[in-house]
Design a protein around this motif. Structure first.
Motif, PDB file in Angstrom:
ATOM      1  N   ALA A  36       0.821  -1.209   0.000  1.00 15.22           N
ATOM      2  CA  ALA A  36       0.000   0.000   0.000  1.00 15.22           C
ATOM      3  C   ALA A  36       0.857   1.263   0.000  1.00 15.22           C
ATOM      4  N   ILE A  37       1.949   1.256   0.754  1.00 15.20           N
ATOM      5  CA  ILE A  37       2.830   2.434   0.821  1.00 15.20           C
ATOM      6  C   ILE A  37       3.465   2.696  -0.542  1.00 15.20           C
ATOM      7  N   ASN A  38       3.884   1.637  -1.221  1.00 22.58           N
ATOM      8  CA  ASN A  38       4.467   1.795  -2.555  1.00 22.58           C
ATOM      9  C   ASN A  38       3.451   2.364  -3.540  1.00 22.58           C
ATOM     10  N   LEU A  39       2.233   1.857  -3.493  1.00 24.76           N
ATOM     11  CA  LEU A  39       1.205   2.330  -4.412  1.00 24.76           C
ATOM     12  C   LEU A  39       0.773   3.754  -4.068  1.00 24.76           C
ATOM     13  N   ASN A  40       0.823   4.102  -2.781  1.00 20.35           N
ATOM     14  CA  ASN A  40       0.497   5.466  -2.369  1.00 20.35           C
ATOM     15  C   ASN A  40       1.427   6.475  -3.015  1.00 20.35           C
ATOM     16  N   LEU A  41       2.693   6.108  -3.142  1.00 19.09           N
ATOM     17  CA  LEU A  41       3.672   7.011  -3.743  1.00 19.09           C
ATOM     18  C   LEU A  41       3.305   7.330  -5.190  1.00 19.09           C
ATOM     19  N   LEU A  42       2.822   6.329  -5.915  1.00 20.09           N
ATOM     20  CA  LEU A  42       2.425   6.550  -7.308  1.00 20.09           C
ATOM     21  C   LEU A  42       1.244   7.517  -7.391  1.00 20.09           C
ATOM     22  N   LYS A  43       0.290   7.379  -6.450  1.00 21.40           N
ATOM     23  CA  LYS A  43      -0.860   8.283  -6.450  1.00 21.40           C
ATOM     24  C   LYS A  43      -0.438   9.709  -6.107  1.00 21.40           C
ATOM     25  N   VAL A  44       0.467   9.834  -5.138  1.00 22.67           N
ATOM     26  CA  VAL A  44       0.956  11.158  -4.760  1.00 22.67           C
ATOM     27  C   VAL A  44       1.653  11.836  -5.938  1.00 22.67           C
ATOM     28  N   LYS A  45       2.413  11.058  -6.701  1.00 23.72           N
ATOM     29  CA  LYS A  45       3.137  11.582  -7.867  1.00 23.72           C
ATOM     30  C   LYS A  45       2.223  11.791  -9.074  1.00 23.72           C
ATOM     31  N   GLY A  46       0.943  11.415  -8.921  1.00 25.43           N
ATOM     32  CA  GLY A  46       0.004  11.599 -10.015  1.00 25.43           C
ATOM     33  C   GLY A  46       0.117  10.569 -11.120  1.00 25.43           C
ATOM     34  N   ARG A  47       0.818   9.455 -10.840  1.00 25.19           N
ATOM     35  CA  ARG A  47       1.016   8.426 -11.866  1.00 25.19           C
ATOM     36  C   ARG A  47      -0.028   7.320 -11.746  1.00 25.19           C
ATOM     37  N   SER A  48      -1.286   7.704 -11.922  1.00 29.49           N
ATOM     38  CA  SER A  48      -2.353   6.705 -11.871  1.00 29.49           C
ATOM     39  C   SER A  48      -2.262   5.749 -13.062  1.00 29.49           C
ATOM     40  N   ASP A  49      -1.546   6.168 -14.133  1.00 26.73           N
ATOM     41  CA  ASP A  49      -1.357   5.277 -15.274  1.00 26.73           C
ATOM     42  C   ASP A  49      -0.458   4.092 -14.890  1.00 26.73           C
ATOM     43  N   LEU A  50       0.612   4.372 -14.127  1.00 26.84           N
ATOM     44  CA  LEU A  50       1.473   3.290 -13.647  1.00 26.84           C
ATOM     45  C   LEU A  50       0.743   2.423 -12.631  1.00 26.84           C
ATOM     46  N   PHE A  51      -0.094   3.065 -11.815  1.00 29.84           N
ATOM     47  CA  PHE A  51      -0.902   2.341 -10.836  1.00 29.84           C
ATOM     48  C   PHE A  51      -1.748   1.288 -11.554  1.00 29.84           C
ATOM     49  N   LEU A  52      -2.382   1.682 -12.642  1.00 29.24           N
ATOM     50  CA  LEU A  52      -3.213   0.768 -13.421  1.00 29.24           C
ATOM     51  C   LEU A  52      -2.379  -0.330 -14.062  1.00 29.24           C
ATOM     52  N   LYS A  53      -1.233   0.037 -14.602  1.00 31.17           N
ATOM     53  CA  LYS A  53      -0.351  -0.947 -15.238  1.00 31.17           C
ATOM     54  C   LYS A  53       0.080  -2.026 -14.254  1.00 31.17           C
ATOM     55  N   ILE A  54       0.413  -1.606 -13.031  1.00 32.54           N
ATOM     56  CA  ILE A  54       0.832  -2.556 -12.004  1.00 32.54           C
ATOM     57  C   ILE A  54      -0.295  -3.530 -11.671  1.00 32.54           C
ATOM     58  N   GLU A  55      -1.499  -2.995 -11.517  1.00 32.44           N
ATOM     59  CA  GLU A  55      -2.634  -3.855 -11.179  1.00 32.44           C
ATOM     60  C   GLU A  55      -2.893  -4.893 -12.269  1.00 32.44           C
ATOM     61  N   ILE A  56      -2.750  -4.501 -13.515  1.00 33.24           N
ATOM     62  CA  ILE A  56      -2.970  -5.438 -14.624  1.00 33.24           C
ATOM     63  C   ILE A  56      -1.916  -6.551 -14.598  1.00 33.24           C
ATOM     64  N   LEU A  57      -0.650  -6.154 -14.385  1.00 36.01           N
ATOM     65  CA  LEU A  57       0.425  -7.154 -14.326  1.00 36.01           C
ATOM     66  C   LEU A  57       0.203  -8.153 -13.198  1.00 36.01           C
ATOM     67  N   LYS A  58      -0.167  -7.624 -12.025  1.00 32.23           N
ATOM     68  CA  LYS A  58      -0.362  -8.503 -10.869  1.00 32.23           C
ATOM     69  C   LYS A  58      -1.566  -9.418 -11.048  1.00 32.23           C
ATOM     70  N   LYS A  59      -2.586  -8.923 -11.706  1.00 31.13           N
ATOM     71  CA  LYS A  59      -3.788  -9.747 -11.880  1.00 31.13           C
ATOM     72  C   LYS A  59      -3.560 -10.853 -12.911  1.00 31.13           C
ATOM     73  N   ILE A  60      -2.710 -10.600 -13.884  1.00 32.67           N
ATOM     74  CA  ILE A  60      -2.331 -11.678 -14.812  1.00 32.67           C
ATOM     75  C   ILE A  60      -1.617 -12.779 -14.043  1.00 32.67           C
ATOM     76  N   MET A  61      -0.723 -12.364 -13.152  1.00 34.29           N
ATOM     77  CA  MET A  61      -0.005 -13.327 -12.311  1.00 34.29           C
ATOM     78  C   MET A  61      -0.980 -14.105 -11.429  1.00 34.29           C
ATOM     79  N   ILE A  62      -1.940 -13.422 -10.804  1.00 39.60           N
ATOM     80  CA  ILE A  62      -2.911 -14.084  -9.922  1.00 39.60           C
ATOM     81  C   ILE A  62      -3.748 -15.090 -10.695  1.00 39.60           C
ATOM     82  N   THR A  63      -4.133 -14.720 -11.923  1.00 36.72           N
ATOM     83  CA  THR A  63      -4.930 -15.626 -12.752  1.00 36.72           C
ATOM     84  C   THR A  63      -4.178 -16.925 -13.017  1.00 36.72           C
ATOM     85  N   LEU A  64      -2.900 -16.811 -13.334  1.00 39.81           N
ATOM     86  CA  LEU A  64      -2.091 -18.007 -13.586  1.00 39.81           C
ATOM     87  C   LEU A  64      -1.980 -18.874 -12.335  1.00 39.81           C
TER      88      LEU A  64
END
Length: 475
Positions: free
Chosen positions: A340-368
């Motif tokens: 959560a702390i790592n993801l908070n930094l992305l939101k503070v920096k305004g990088r919601s695009d990277l936030f979304l990219k990370i979630e997609i990568l992790k969810k592909i991993m979870i699906t596998l």
């Protein structure tokens, strides 16, 4: 800066009081209701959790975070968010009301129709206070929120226990959720004093949605995958088995979620105000990371090693299978605040695009991982959740490292000694008391022995953090 620091300290204190006290009460009530109701009632609620959670995500749509981050927010922004949230909540409730029979057919549990239609009312109720809560968070006014939450959780817990005592089974859990949402919303709305003064504004909506939309997609993906296990287990196994899994998940993630909630509520608005001062942001970020690890790691390891006697004493024989699942899940959830702390930094920096990219990568991993573990049973699913937590840490720290000097190597150096020490001390404590047959002595002895050793470790090897806790937080 002094005023901000003072607000942060006061906010941390009251946020901690609220989350710890409310979670402690809810934990006690959950254990009592577990004995009264049994696993099946919790399983039925678990089947519906994903639909409620998705609806709540749509209602917020990332607008709360967008308002907190926006420095020049105004009354038009607040009013626009208010009307939008209520409109979306009504749409979500109608959709769930109409789809309730199909959801019940999916699980083969017809009683879910009425349960979902009543439980979904919390979506509309909660939407009314979203802006009010956001305004409190922006002002770091967690004292009033703490008082409201404590009063609401106490009253709703009494309602749930009374319904459980009079054999209302699963409706005790429904009554608890409805009562908490209704009372907390009424009190927040009344004491806030804020009322919408402007009309809905398209320009304001598009500006907030531009930032919030990416967080919405990220949150939606995260919500679906966090609750996907309940759908799979509810479909393939019995409600009682889902109840055992849900209870193990709730008991193991409650401490991690509580601390994470405290950290996010306080640090996000604070860090947003110093987002342009890179050095100061990195220093506060690293301190928050280490303090979180220092507190949450020993708690999670402690729960993992005493899960069996804890479940036996608190819930009884009907819940015995949940102890093994708890032990596995605790080692995964101990990293949750770090995520959560790592993801908070992305939101503070305004990088919601990277936030979304990370979630997609992790969810592909979870699906596998799910594809591999589901055929092997519930215990294998929990082991998969543990594995994905550690892989997810690598992904999160890689991208947050791009926003600061705190790359994955830097962060691991900061928290790895604490992680290793907790595992070693917890394992040693468990070994010392493993030959004792009395569950009470085993539980108390293991915890006291391990806590004493951990305190000595912190005093000896984490002196800066020990001093900070002593001089700043405790004082």
């Amino acid at each position: 800066m002094t005023d901000l620091k003072s607000k942060a300290k006061n906010g941390l204190k009251w946020s901690a009081i609220e989350r710890i006290a409310t979670q402690f009460i809810q934990l006690a009530v959950m254990l009592l209701l577990g004995r009264i109701l049994g696993p099946e009632s919790f399983g039925l609620i678990g089947m519906l959790s994903i639909f409620i959670a998705i609806s709540q995500t749509f209602v917020d749509s990332g607008f709360g975070n967008a308002l907190i981050r926006k420095i020049d927010r105004n009354e038009v922004d607040y009013s626009t968010t208010f009307y939008f949230s209520i409109a979306v909540s009504l749409v979500c409730y109608i959709a769930l009301y109409l789809s309730a029979p199909y959801i019940a057919d999916f699980y083969g549990q017809q009683e879910l129709i009425q349960i979902l239609r009543v439980l979904s009312l919390t979506i509309i109720i909660n939407s009314v206070s979203i802006v009010h809560r956001t305004r409190f968070t922006i002002d770091m006014n967690f004292k009033l929120q703490a008082k409201i939450s404590l009063l609401s959780v106490l009253f709703s817990s009494i309602v749930a226990l009374l319904l459980g005592y009079f054999n209302y089974s699963v409706w005790a859990l429904v009554g608890q959720s409805l009562t908490f949402s209704l009372l907390s919303t009424i009190l927040i709305y009344y004491f806030s004093g804020w009322r919408p003064k402007e009309k809905f504004c398209k320009h304001s909506f598009y500006e907030l949605f531009n930032f919030g939309s990416k967080l919405l997609v990220s949150s939606l993906i995260d919500t679906i995958y966090n609750n996907l296990y309940q759908i799979i287990i509810g479909k393939l196994f019995s409600p009682a088995q889902l109840g055992i899994f849900s209870q193990a998940k709730n008991l193991s993630n409650m401490p991690a979620m509580t601390l994470t909630s405290i950290i996010q509520r306080v640090t996000y608005p604070m860090l947003s105000q110093i987002q342009d001062d890179t050095k100061k942001l990195d220093d506060v970020y690293l301190l928050t990371l280490r303090l979180s690890a220092l507190v949450i790691f020993p708690i999670m390891v402690g729960i993992a090693i005493v899960a069996k006697p804890l479940v036996q004493l608190s819930l009884g024989d009907n819940w015995a299978d949940s102890a093994h699942l708890m032990s596995i899940l605790c080692f995964g959830y101990m990293l949750y605040p770090i995520h959560a702390i790592n993801l908070n930094l992305l939101k503070v920096k305004g990088r919601s695009d990277l936030f979304l990219k990370i979630e997609i990568l992790k969810k592909i991993m979870i699906t596998l991982i799910l594809f591999i573990t589901v055929p092997l049973g519930i215990k294998a699913i929990c082991i998969g959740m543990l594995i994905q937590s550690y892989i997810g840490l690598v992904i999160n720290t890689y991208y947050s490292g791009k926003m600061s000097k705190l790359n994955i190597v830097y962060q691991l150096k900061a928290i790895f000694p604490i992680w290793v020490s907790c595992i070693f001390i917890g394992s040693f404590g468990y070994y010392i008391f493993s030959y004792i047959n009395n569950d009470v002595i085993k539980l108390i002895g293991t915890l006291l022995f391990s806590m004493s050793l951990y305190f000595l470790y912190v005093f000896k090897y984490e002196k800066d953090l020990f001093g900070y806790i002593k001089e700043t937080i405790i004082k």
